[in-house]
Design a protein around this motif. Structure first.
Motif, PDB file in Angstrom:
ATOM      1  N   GLN A 136       0.874  -1.176   0.000  1.00 19.78           N
ATOM      2  CA  GLN A 136       0.000   0.000   0.000  1.00 19.78           C
ATOM      3  C   GLN A 136       0.913   1.228   0.000  1.00 19.78           C
ATOM      4  N   PRO A 137       1.015   1.968  -1.126  1.00 20.48           N
ATOM      5  CA  PRO A 137       1.945   3.100  -1.184  1.00 20.48           C
ATOM      6  C   PRO A 137       1.535   4.243  -0.256  1.00 20.48           C
ATOM      7  N   VAL A 138       2.509   5.081   0.059  1.00 18.83           N
ATOM      8  CA  VAL A 138       2.288   6.254   0.902  1.00 18.83           C
ATOM      9  C   VAL A 138       1.502   7.291   0.097  1.00 18.83           C
ATOM     10  N   GLY A 139       0.612   8.037   0.766  1.00 17.60           N
ATOM     11  CA  GLY A 139      -0.281   8.975   0.085  1.00 17.60           C
ATOM     12  C   GLY A 139       0.300  10.339  -0.224  1.00 17.60           C
ATOM     13  N   VAL A 140       1.534  10.608   0.189  1.00 18.22           N
ATOM     14  CA  VAL A 140       2.156  11.908  -0.097  1.00 18.22           C
ATOM     15  C   VAL A 140       3.475  11.691  -0.820  1.00 18.22           C
TER      16      VAL A 140
END
Length: 99
Positions: A58-62
């Motif tokens: 799950q990639p980071v949102g920023v």
């Protein structure tokens, strides 16, 4: 560029808080007590993300360079080359500013 030597793990985000306002809009010098805590920061490094229940990343949102809104409390202070940075989980960041 000390943060280039530091890579956050998992869903951690390394941020640099913006400087506190020392002068009011009317030109009055503000004492340290009344400056308040700065809740805005610039992202300087991000981890690869966390693994969800199904085993996918799950990639980071920023992204690096974005301006974000931080919670009033929390984060881990990290000092790199005599400069203070803060480490937050991706889920702790309240939002990001868009241009």
């Amino acid at each position: 560029m000390a943060f280039r030597k530091f890579l956050p793990m998992f869903d951690r985000v390394l941020v640099e808080r913006l400087a506190a306002e020392t002068v009011s809009k009317g030109g009055i010098m503000l004492p340290e007590k009344s400056q308040g805590k700065v809740l805005q920061a610039t992202v300087v490094a991000v981890g690869p993300g966390s693994v969800n229940k199904s085993g996918q990343l799950q990639p980071v949102g920023v992204k690096v360079g974005e301006k974000v809104l931080l919670p009033e409390y929390g984060g881990t202070k990290v000092t790199l080359d005599d400069k203070d940075y803060f480490l937050f989980r991706d889920g702790d960041i309240l939002g990001k500013y868009v241009d």
